[in-house]
Design an enzyme around this catalytic site. Sequence first.
Site, mmCIF file in Angstrom:
data_model
loop_
_atom_site.group_PDB
_atom_site.id
_atom_site.type_symbol
_atom_site.label_atom_id
_atom_site.label_comp_id
_atom_site.label_asym_id
_atom_site.label_seq_id
_atom_site.Cartn_x
_atom_site.Cartn_y
_atom_site.Cartn_z
ATOM 1 N N GLU A 38 45.416 68.734 49.044
ATOM 2 C CA GLU A 38 44.295 69.509 48.036
ATOM 3 C C GLU A 38 44.993 70.664 47.521
ATOM 4 O O GLU A 38 45.654 71.431 48.058
ATOM 5 C CB GLU A 38 43.472 70.031 49.229
ATOM 6 C CG GLU A 38 41.991 70.360 48.480
ATOM 7 C CD GLU A 38 40.901 70.811 49.695
ATOM 8 O OE1 GLU A 38 40.098 71.525 49.407
ATOM 9 O OE2 GLU A 38 41.263 70.149 50.989
ATOM 10 N N ARG A 263 49.416 65.651 63.729
ATOM 11 C CA ARG A 263 49.622 66.851 62.937
ATOM 12 C C ARG A 263 50.725 67.495 63.559
ATOM 13 O O ARG A 263 51.077 67.403 65.014
ATOM 14 C CB ARG A 263 48.494 67.827 63.159
ATOM 15 C CG ARG A 263 47.660 67.684 61.905
ATOM 16 C CD ARG A 263 46.466 68.811 62.062
ATOM 17 N NE ARG A 263 45.807 68.614 61.019
ATOM 18 C CZ ARG A 263 45.813 69.305 59.562
ATOM 19 N NH1 ARG A 263 46.467 70.133 59.496
ATOM 20 N NH2 ARG A 263 44.860 68.705 58.790
ATOM 21 N N LYS A 273 46.134 76.644 55.522
ATOM 22 C CA LYS A 273 46.226 77.193 54.373
ATOM 23 C C LYS A 273 45.404 78.692 54.018
ATOM 24 O O LYS A 273 45.691 79.437 53.526
ATOM 25 C CB LYS A 273 45.891 76.293 53.135
ATOM 26 C CG LYS A 273 47.084 75.338 52.931
ATOM 27 C CD LYS A 273 46.696 74.490 51.840
ATOM 28 C CE LYS A 273 45.969 73.182 52.099
ATOM 29 N NZ LYS A 273 45.674 72.140 51.430
#
Length: 557
Positions: A38, A263, A273
């Site tokens: 993203e 992850r 982020k």
Amino acid sequence: MENEKLVNENFIHRFITEDIAEGGDYAGQRVHTRFPPEPNGYLHIGHAKAVCVDFGTAEKFGGICNLRMDDTNPTKEDVEYVDAIKEDIRWLGFDWEDRFYYASDYFEQMYGYAVELIEKGLAYVCELSGEQMREYRGDLSAPATSPYRDRPIEESLDLFKRMRAGEFEDGRMTLRAKIDLASGNFAMRDPVIYRINHMSHHRTGDKWCIYPMYDFAHPIEDALEGITHSLCTLEFEAHRPLYDWVVENISAPCKPRQIEFARLGINNTVMSKRKLRQLVEENFVSGWDDPRMPTLCGMRRRGYTPEAIRSFTDQIGVSKVNSTVEYSFLEHCLRDDLNERAARAMAVLDPVKLVITNYPEDKTEEFEVENHPNHPEMGTRKVSFSRELYIESTDFMEEPFKKYQRLYPGNEVRIKSAYIVKCTGCKKDDNGKVIEVYAEYDPETRGGNTPDGRKVRGTIHWVNAKDCLNAEVRLYDNLFTVEDPDGGEKDFVEYINPESLVVLKNCKLENSLKNAKAEDRFQFMRQGYFCADNKDSSEDNLVFNRAVGLKDSFKRN
Ligand code: ATP
Ligand code: MG
């Protein structure tokens, strides 16, 4: 860790091997993956793991991997991020060739598939508010409900068209997939697949005021690009039935398979982020590329090599269980890599002058030294020597502690690659601080050898005061003082390590470093690995970052 690696490393590869074998669901097909960031921030080391898994898996099977900006959210995404993401992936050594896409390019097709679902009786416009929807979602013993579920197809088609046309305000209605209100998997209880959001999109502008939800958009993006294997992180596991439902029920060109892996988390840092952005925006760090940040641009600036990062992601492997990797393991991988590839050099970080009192004042001589002890192919360089040198202030003690083997009055020490010198004393300022150290050299010991075989225990590094370079050196430590800054009682910024950056302004480097270019990496002898800063270093203002110290604190268990 080793065992876990052996068991788990290849579960993705195993699945794919079965899938493309004769009789498998993708028999004879070329493996095609994608990396879908993203574009709302810079890539971090967690993303690097996903990049390595996505591109690396394709590479392993002779397949290809797309780069796709997952920009279905109409937020203020920025071209700055898009460019930085591309640069970071290239730097890691991966290539998407001409397969660069934006998810927002598929909005029209997504809309079409949504209409298709409505026409098939598999989606409906629901007028429950977000709050009501939560209220009506049921629980494990009771199904969800919606009074709009059985509205006529024509009515949904009309409302959906009007949603697109902008007739309704945000939140007024949604489009929901008609799946199973009683499902034990809440992701399948008629999930919302479109919502109204009157917000401009950085690429499509004001063309759309309805936007697809991730769980609907992502499988379509994959299908349109001909992805065979959609590798993603574990939090999407429960959403896989929805992913499969979408590709089964639309007339998509192919049916990709989603495979999830854990992850990556690393201790003493944060990885989301949002939090990284907060560190930047609130000036806790100098930018996304601050060398303390776990971002790829930060790590690169710090001195990390792509090889070290790829070796790190290879060695931690892929797993189905989320876990936190020791920061010291990442450093271990960097040290392993730089030990082989970094040229050696001498730098004095906290200098004090050493005067060789019996060495002629106007004389300078040169010593030819190897750039790397194990790699003769890396060549040699000349270092100059004269009467006045700089040495590390900690390499002299007027009153040595026990076992101290460096300079103290009466003791002999090897000046690395040059001569043996014997300390004769020092000069102090009014506060008692040592400002000069004195020694006499033995001309018979050129190169640092003792022809009579006498033992000299200590060897110290040095630079020639006559031609050394001034430099700023930045020493870094963990950005956070605690292992899990996200998990503490206080806000994560409260755990920032005030000593995570120490700037030394008065460092002295050997003259050969005058040619150091941005991102050149060296082992400064006895100190660690250092990298010429790619932003602030220039020929007349040298700035080096300490990438990692020499001592390995990583312990395998
Ligand atoms: P963040 O929580 O940091 O904002 P994200 O998942 O929202 O991360 P994306 O840009 O959507 O960030 O991530 C792109 C890809 O990278 C996704 O496929 C995601 O699963 C993967 N990814 C993100 N963080 C990690 C991580 N820590 N470990 C492994 N893969 C990750
Ligand atoms: Mg995401």
